[in-house]
Design a protein around this motif. Structure first.
Motif, PDB file in Angstrom:
ATOM      1  N   VAL A 208      -8.331  -1.328   2.259  1.00  0.00           N
ATOM      2  CA  VAL A 208      -7.107  -0.575   2.538  1.00  0.00           C
ATOM      3  C   VAL A 208      -6.739   0.305   1.355  1.00  0.00           C
ATOM      4  O   VAL A 208      -6.403   1.480   1.514  1.00  0.00           O
ATOM      5  N   ALA A 209      -6.819  -0.288   0.161  1.00  0.00           N
ATOM      6  CA  ALA A 209      -6.467   0.496  -1.029  1.00  0.00           C
ATOM      7  C   ALA A 209      -7.365   1.712  -1.169  1.00  0.00           C
ATOM      8  O   ALA A 209      -6.904   2.813  -1.438  1.00  0.00           O
TER       9      ALA A 209
ATOM     10  N   ILE B 245       1.034   4.247  -2.843  1.00  0.00           N
ATOM     11  CA  ILE B 245       0.856   5.673  -2.523  1.00  0.00           C
ATOM     12  C   ILE B 245       2.048   6.479  -3.017  1.00  0.00           C
ATOM     13  O   ILE B 245       1.902   7.531  -3.662  1.00  0.00           O
TER      14      ILE B 245
ATOM     15  N   ASN C  99       0.835  -1.216   0.000  1.00  0.00           N
ATOM     16  CA  ASN C  99       0.000   0.000   0.000  1.00  0.00           C
ATOM     17  C   ASN C  99       0.860   1.252   0.000  1.00  0.00           C
ATOM     18  O   ASN C  99       0.562   2.246  -0.683  1.00  0.00           O
ATOM     19  N   THR C 100       1.959   1.210   0.777  1.00  0.00           N
ATOM     20  CA  THR C 100       2.860   2.371   0.828  1.00  0.00           C
ATOM     21  C   THR C 100       3.509   2.605  -0.524  1.00  0.00           C
ATOM     22  O   THR C 100       3.653   3.740  -0.988  1.00  0.00           O
TER      23      THR C 100
ATOM     24  N   LYS D  74      -7.724   7.757  -0.492  1.00  0.00           N
ATOM     25  CA  LYS D  74      -8.379   9.005  -0.094  1.00  0.00           C
ATOM     26  C   LYS D  74      -7.370  10.049   0.379  1.00  0.00           C
ATOM     27  O   LYS D  74      -7.616  11.246   0.271  1.00  0.00           O
ATOM     28  N   ALA D  75      -6.224   9.599   0.939  1.00  0.00           N
ATOM     29  CA  ALA D  75      -5.252  10.556   1.472  1.00  0.00           C
ATOM     30  C   ALA D  75      -4.682  11.455   0.387  1.00  0.00           C
ATOM     31  O   ALA D  75      -4.752  12.680   0.484  1.00  0.00           O
TER      32      ALA D  75
ATOM     33  N   HIS E  13      -9.151   3.255   1.186  1.00  0.00           N
ATOM     34  CA  HIS E  13      -8.916   4.229   2.249  1.00  0.00           C
ATOM     35  C   HIS E  13      -7.625   5.004   2.005  1.00  0.00           C
ATOM     36  O   HIS E  13      -7.570   6.223   2.189  1.00  0.00           O
ATOM     37  N   ASP E  14      -6.555   4.304   1.590  1.00  0.00           N
ATOM     38  CA  ASP E  14      -5.286   4.977   1.367  1.00  0.00           C
ATOM     39  C   ASP E  14      -5.343   5.901   0.160  1.00  0.00           C
ATOM     40  O   ASP E  14      -4.634   6.900   0.094  1.00  0.00           O
TER      41      ASP E  14
ATOM     42  N   SER F 203       1.997   9.221  -5.955  1.00  0.00           N
ATOM     43  CA  SER F 203       2.410  10.585  -5.588  1.00  0.00           C
ATOM     44  C   SER F 203       3.499  11.073  -6.535  1.00  0.00           C
ATOM     45  O   SER F 203       3.477  12.217  -6.998  1.00  0.00           O
TER      46      SER F 203
END
Length: 495
Positions: A287-288, A10, A6-7, A293-294, A290-291, A14
């Motif tokens: 998880v994907a 992201i 997940n990190t 959304k950040a 929710h993450d 990004s």
């Protein structure tokens, strides 16, 4: 330290967003410069056109007076007056167009003075008796004035032509670099997306191998449990001379009680690990989403900062682009929320309770139906033991859709029901715009919507959630509709 999947996702997105933003800004700057120099070239061409028109009008004005002296026709004098009125308009236009050029403004001031002198000079000849000799004398006498005017107009035109050449060079430069900047942005975007796809594919493959390894360990553990159960049974029966014949089995022996306890503990740890791993894989969608959304909130915040801090500097076109970006971000957030709702649908085991469907429909009506709509219930609605939350979610989506996609501010929704044996058949009917037959199956697929993709409220998930819940309940759902004849959603629900 190894980063979690997940990190990595992201960080990758990004990075992709940052690169795309920088390349997009570069392309936007190039487009802005191209637009600027295009306008400048057009501006210079206007000045040159007015300069040429001015020169022709002065020449025509003199020819009008000369024609009057040759022929004696007063119509030539009208052309003389109209010509100088047009000259004044051209001078005013040139003055406005060159207001940012002091050197040209000075020349125009001189030109305006010479034009006034020429007009006064020519007016003196309009009162003389017409004759060929007077026309010849006019040409000779006016030669000096015309030479001065022509010289000044040439200087004015030469200056503008120099500006035109310079601006066209810049225009050609940005005309060539703008497509290159856009292509670079597109290539970078494709490369980053491919890189992210490869990274995610590798991670998913590694997770699949891990799952297979866990399955193999599970099978091996089951076999060992069978061996231990056989050994324990024979020990219970009093056969204390029993031996584990295979080498693998001898490795697990020592003190029998200690070995059994250790094996039990090992099995418990293995099953716990397997359960947690399966749970992680099963909840990957949560998880994907929710993450995701950040960074989505981050981009929204950056847009708000841009609007707040650069409010006075943002052009109308740029503000439209920002509004478009906010609309796309809003739609993306709706899609993520819809994915979460779809993933949760039918997952939790709800206790069955006695449900009064008539009361449930009344509560749903109060929540989702506005004042302009009426809900009719001509059939008696049953009361039976079932999962209340799931049934409520189905009615909420269907009734809400009947209101949301209605083409009028008012309408009628009819809730029907009939007993079909092991199930109840419910009907949610509206008098809206209807659905064409070719879309009857499509609307139940996830992300499929009959509305424009840019409509934020139409994510194409609502009916997918309804179908998933009904499938979990072993029921069925279909739509009966035609264009312009409303729509009726018919679903069965087990008693």
């Amino acid at each position: 330290m190894r980063l979690k999947l997940n990190t990595k996702i992201i960080l990758g997105f990004s990075l992709a967003l940052s690169v795309l933003l920088l390349t997009s800004l570069g392309a936007y700057k190039s487009i802005q410069q191209l637009s600027f120099y295009t306008r400048e070239v057009q501006h210079t061409n206007q000045v040159l056109r007015y300069t040429s028109d001015l020169r022709l009008r002065i020449r025509d004005a003199q020819m009008s007076v000369r024609g009057f002296l040759l022929i004696g026709d007063n119509n030539y004098l009208l052309a003389f007056r109209d010509g100088f009125q047009a000259v004044r308009v051209d001078l005013d236009s040139l003055q406005e167009l060159t207001r940012d050029n002091p050197e040209q403004q000075s020349r125009l001031d001189t030109l305006r003075r010479l034009v006034g002198q020429e007009k006064s000079f020519l007016r003196q000849w309009t009162v003389l008796p017409p004759s060929p000799e007077a026309a010849r004398d006019l040409v000779i006498a006016d030669q000096n004035n015309l030479n001065q005017l022509n010289t000044l107009l040439v200087r004015l035109r030469t200056s503008e032509e120099d500006l035109l050449r310079n601006r066209m060079q810049y225009q050609d430069f940005y005309q060539n670099t703008t497509p290159f900047a856009i292509i670079v942005a597109a290539v970078l975007a494709i490369m980053i997306v491919l890189w992210l796809f490869l990274k995610i594919s590798r991670e998913l493959k590694a997770n699949q191998l891990l799952q297979e390894e866990l399955t193999r360990v599970n099978e091996d553990t089951t076999r060992r449990i069978d061996i231990i159960e056989e050994l324990a049974e024979r020990v219970v029966q009093g056969d204390y001379t029993v031996k584990i014949r295979s080498e693998e089995q001898q490795d697990s022996l020592g003190n029998l009680a200690t070995s059994l306890n250790r094996m039990t503990q090992t099995l418990e740890e293995n099953f716990t690990t397997l359960k947690n791993r399966n749970k992680e894989l099963d909840q990957f969608a949560y998880v994907a989403a929710h993450d995701l959304k950040a960074p989505l909130r981050g981009v929204t915040t950056v847009l708000k900062w841009i609007e707040d801090e650069l409010a006075s500097e943002i052009s109308q076109q740029m503000r439209q682009y920002l509004d478009m970006m906010k609309g796309r971000l809003s739609r993306l957030e709706d899609l993520i929320n819809g994915l979460l709702a779809y993933a949760r649908a039918g997952r939790a085991d709800q206790a069955e309770v006695q449900v009064n469907v008539d009361q449930l429909v009344s509560e749903v009506t109060e929540m989702v139906v506005p004042a302009g709509f009426q809900v009719l219930r001509p059939d008696p609605l049953p009361s039976f033991l079932t999962d209340r939350l799931s049934l409520e979610q189905v009615f909420t989506n269907l009734i809400g859709n009947a209101v949301k996609y209605h083409h009028q501010p008012t309408g009628t929704i009819t809730i029907g029901c009939r007993d079909v044996g092991r199930c109840y058949e419910f009907r949610v009917q509206d008098d809206g715009p209807g659905i064409a037959p070719e879309y009857h199956d499509k609307i139940f697929l996830i992300f499929q919507t009959l509305r424009d993709r840019h409509t934020a409220e139409s994510t194409g998930i609502g009916l997918s959630i309804v179908k998933k819940i009904i499938d979990e309940q072993k029921g069925t759902i279909h739509v009966e509709s035609a264009v312009g004849q409303g729509a009726t959603f018919v679903f069965t629900w087990p008693k």
